[in-house]
Design a protein around this motif. Structure first.
Motif, short mmCIF file in Angstrom:
data_model
loop_
_atom_site.label_atom_id
_atom_site.label_comp_id
_atom_site.label_asym_id
_atom_site.label_seq_id
_atom_site.Cartn_x
_atom_site.Cartn_y
_atom_site.Cartn_z
N GLU A 63 0.82 -1.21 0.00
CA GLU A 63 0.00 0.00 0.00
C GLU A 63 0.86 1.26 0.00
O GLU A 63 0.45 2.30 -0.54
N LEU A 64 2.06 1.19 0.58
CA LEU A 64 2.96 2.35 0.55
C LEU A 64 3.47 2.61 -0.85
O LEU A 64 3.65 3.77 -1.26
N VAL A 65 3.73 1.55 -1.59
CA VAL A 65 4.14 1.70 -2.99
C VAL A 65 2.98 2.26 -3.80
O VAL A 65 3.14 3.17 -4.62
N ASP A 66 1.78 1.72 -3.56
CA ASP A 66 0.59 2.19 -4.29
C ASP A 66 0.32 3.66 -4.00
O ASP A 66 -0.16 4.39 -4.89
N GLU A 67 0.61 4.11 -2.79
CA GLU A 67 0.40 5.51 -2.42
C GLU A 67 1.49 6.43 -2.97
O GLU A 67 1.39 7.66 -2.87
N GLY A 68 2.55 5.86 -3.51
CA GLY A 68 3.63 6.66 -4.07
C GLY A 68 4.58 7.24 -3.05
O GLY A 68 5.30 8.20 -3.33
N VAL A 69 4.62 6.63 -1.85
CA VAL A 69 5.48 7.16 -0.80
C VAL A 69 6.68 6.24 -0.53
O VAL A 69 7.54 6.54 0.29
N ASN A 70 6.71 5.11 -1.21
CA ASN A 70 7.80 4.15 -1.07
C ASN A 70 8.14 3.62 -2.46
O ASN A 70 7.26 3.22 -3.21
N GLU A 71 9.43 3.63 -2.81
CA GLU A 71 9.87 3.18 -4.12
C GLU A 71 10.79 1.98 -3.97
O GLU A 71 11.78 2.02 -3.24
N LEU A 72 10.45 0.88 -4.67
CA LEU A 72 11.27 -0.32 -4.65
C LEU A 72 12.35 -0.23 -5.72
O LEU A 72 12.06 0.12 -6.87
N THR A 73 13.58 -0.57 -5.34
CA THR A 73 14.69 -0.48 -6.30
C THR A 73 15.48 -1.77 -6.45
O THR A 73 16.36 -1.84 -7.30
N GLY A 74 15.21 -2.77 -5.61
CA GLY A 74 16.10 -3.92 -5.58
C GLY A 74 17.47 -3.49 -5.07
O GLY A 74 17.60 -2.50 -4.35
N ALA A 75 18.49 -4.22 -5.49
CA ALA A 75 19.86 -3.91 -5.05
C ALA A 75 20.67 -3.31 -6.18
O ALA A 75 21.90 -3.43 -6.22
N ASP A 76 20.02 -2.62 -7.10
CA ASP A 76 20.66 -2.04 -8.27
C ASP A 76 21.17 -0.63 -7.95
O ASP A 76 20.38 0.24 -7.57
N THR A 77 22.45 -0.40 -8.12
CA THR A 77 23.05 0.89 -7.75
C THR A 77 22.36 2.06 -8.44
O THR A 77 21.98 3.05 -7.78
N ALA A 78 22.19 1.98 -9.75
CA ALA A 78 21.61 3.10 -10.50
C ALA A 78 20.18 3.38 -10.08
O ALA A 78 19.77 4.55 -9.95
N ARG A 79 19.40 2.34 -9.85
CA ARG A 79 18.01 2.53 -9.44
C ARG A 79 17.93 3.14 -8.05
O ARG A 79 17.08 4.00 -7.78
N ILE A 80 18.80 2.70 -7.15
CA ILE A 80 18.81 3.26 -5.79
C ILE A 80 19.14 4.74 -5.84
O ILE A 80 18.43 5.59 -5.25
N VAL A 81 20.21 5.10 -6.53
CA VAL A 81 20.65 6.50 -6.61
C VAL A 81 19.58 7.35 -7.27
O VAL A 81 19.27 8.47 -6.83
N GLY A 82 18.96 6.84 -8.34
CA GLY A 82 17.91 7.59 -9.03
C GLY A 82 16.69 7.82 -8.15
O GLY A 82 16.11 8.92 -8.15
N ALA A 83 16.29 6.79 -7.39
CA ALA A 83 15.12 6.93 -6.52
C ALA A 83 15.39 7.94 -5.41
O ALA A 83 14.50 8.72 -5.05
N VAL A 84 16.59 7.91 -4.85
CA VAL A 84 16.93 8.91 -3.83
C VAL A 84 16.85 10.31 -4.41
O VAL A 84 16.30 11.23 -3.79
N SER A 85 17.37 10.50 -5.62
CA SER A 85 17.35 11.82 -6.26
C SER A 85 15.92 12.31 -6.46
O SER A 85 15.63 13.50 -6.24
N ARG A 86 15.02 11.42 -6.84
CA ARG A 86 13.63 11.82 -7.09
C ARG A 86 12.88 12.17 -5.81
O ARG A 86 11.96 12.98 -5.82
N ASN A 87 13.24 11.55 -4.70
CA ASN A 87 12.44 11.66 -3.48
C ASN A 87 13.07 12.47 -2.36
O ASN A 87 12.40 12.77 -1.37
N LEU A 88 14.31 12.85 -2.50
CA LEU A 88 15.03 13.50 -1.42
C LEU A 88 14.36 14.80 -1.00
O LEU A 88 14.12 15.68 -1.82
N GLY A 89 14.02 14.90 0.28
CA GLY A 89 13.43 16.12 0.82
C GLY A 89 11.93 16.24 0.68
O GLY A 89 11.32 17.18 1.20
N ARG A 90 11.31 15.29 -0.02
CA ARG A 90 9.86 15.34 -0.22
C ARG A 90 9.14 14.99 1.08
O ARG A 90 9.58 14.14 1.84
N ARG A 91 8.01 15.64 1.35
CA ARG A 91 7.21 15.33 2.53
C ARG A 91 6.08 14.37 2.16
O ARG A 91 5.53 14.40 1.07
#
Length: 357
Positions: free
Chosen positions: A304-332
């Motif tokens: 439900e957190l993923v469906d709400e758009g407040v949690n992003e799954l990345t697996g253990a992929d470096t590029a996906r992790i870094v990209g997800a942090v960039s998109r969400n950093l500082g968001r409330r």
């Protein structure tokens, strides 16, 4: 008086039990015996939680830790069975998805003692995770299943629980009860130097990541990149994770601190800009404190957190992790739909335990 024997053994269970035990103490006609398996044995991972959270000291202390999953679970089964035979509880209460959970549920069911499972119905649909096996088997032998979310209820319905003599109840999430109850007691962790004003809070402990050399290397590289290019990363590190990183000769460049108590963790959650984790519980805790979460796993129990758009799954992929942090950093993040029951789960659980005797 109804006698409940509660089985705990790991950090998340201490926190969950703290609010349910408090509700039991405030109720009439029900008492509790606390059994601690010892699964988490480091002082910072067990004793500190009893001290901080005000959980009654365990009536039974087994001191079982270490070894492979089968060995640990087998040792727990033997000693929990002995404790149940001695104390003869009316019901066993178990939490979550650890080896302590499964051992307690199996031992009780073999002795025909009813089992209530807090956090029932959660599924990651990844049978490579020992936690998933523990969840499924515990639910199968429980007669009262306390589900935290609608999704959990739906999972059990798909597995045929509507045709089984078990009571499935959506009560909300006791972790939200704890977060609301203990937020005022939060305190910064003791550290040799001051923590940065703005930081990413990371946790890393899941065996699917730490025991896989490729996944662990990818995650460490991602943590380093986030730390160097986006925001300082603060990582309270479990001793086992620290040892595995060292064994693989990985260069971890983030701000590493010792494991913290629950109140310190609450402080970190409330002061960070983003949570980067492979934990199940921390995903929710981030949400409780209005922080976006990036989860370094392929699946999550908290869809439900993923469906709400407040949690992003990345697996253990470096590029996906870094990209997800960039998109969400500082968001409330705002809890607009009361996903987890609004802090009343423990009260509902105790009311149902009293009624289910």
């Amino acid at each position: 008086m109804q006698k409940i024997l509660t089985i705990i053994g790991a950090r998340p269970q201490f926190i969950k039990a703290s609010v349910v035990s408090r509700a039991i103490q405030q109720a009439e006609g029900i008492g509790e015996i606390m059994l601690h398996t010892g699964q988490h044995f480091d002082a910072n991972m067990s004793d500190v939680f009893f001290n901080q959270l005000g959980i009654p000291r365990p009536d039974i202390q087994l001191d079982i830790h270490g070894g492979k999953h089968g060995e640990m679970t087998g040792r727990m089964l033997i000693e929990i069975e002995q404790a149940l035979a001695e104390h003869e509880p009316d019901r066993v209460l178990v939490y979550g998805d650890t080896n302590s959970t499964l051992a307690g549920a199996l031992a009780a069911s073999k002795l025909h003692i009813p089992v209530a499972h807090v956090e029932a119905g959660l599924r990651s649909f990844n049978m490579d995770m020992p936690e998933e096996i523990n969840r499924i088997l515990t639910d199968q032998v429980s007669d009262v299943l306390f589900c935290p979310t609608t999704t959990a209820v739906q999972n059990l319905d798909k597995e045929g629980f509507g045709n089984k003599p078990a009571k499935v109840l959506q009560v909300g999430d006791v972790m939200q009860d704890a977060a609301l109850l203990f937020a005022e007691k939060a305190a910064p962790p003791v550290s040799d130097t001051a923590l940065p004003d703005k930081f990413v809070l990371a946790t890393l402990h899941r065996a699917e990541n730490t025991d896989d050399p490729v996944r662990l290397e990818q995650i460490v590289h991602a943590l380093n990149l986030v730390h160097e290019e986006q925001a300082p990363v603060v990582l309270p590190i479990h001793p086992r994770t620290r040892n595995l990183i060292a064994k693989q000769n990985l260069d971890l460049k983030v701000r590493v601190i010792d494991p913290v108590g629950y109140f310190e963790m609450v402080w970190l959650l409330n002061h960070c800009q983003l949570v980067l984790t492979d934990s199940g519980g921390v995903q929710k805790e981030a949400f409780f404190f209005g922080r976006p979460c990036v989860t370094m796993r392929d699946q999550t129990e908290w869809v439900e957190l993923v469906d709400e758009g407040v949690n992003e799954l990345t697996g253990a992929d470096t590029a996906r992790i870094v990209g997800a942090v960039s998109r969400n950093l500082g968001r409330r993040v705002v809890d607009t739909n009361q996903l987890y029951g609004g802090g009343q789960a423990s009260k509902r659980i105790v009311e149902e335990l009293k009624a289910a005797r």
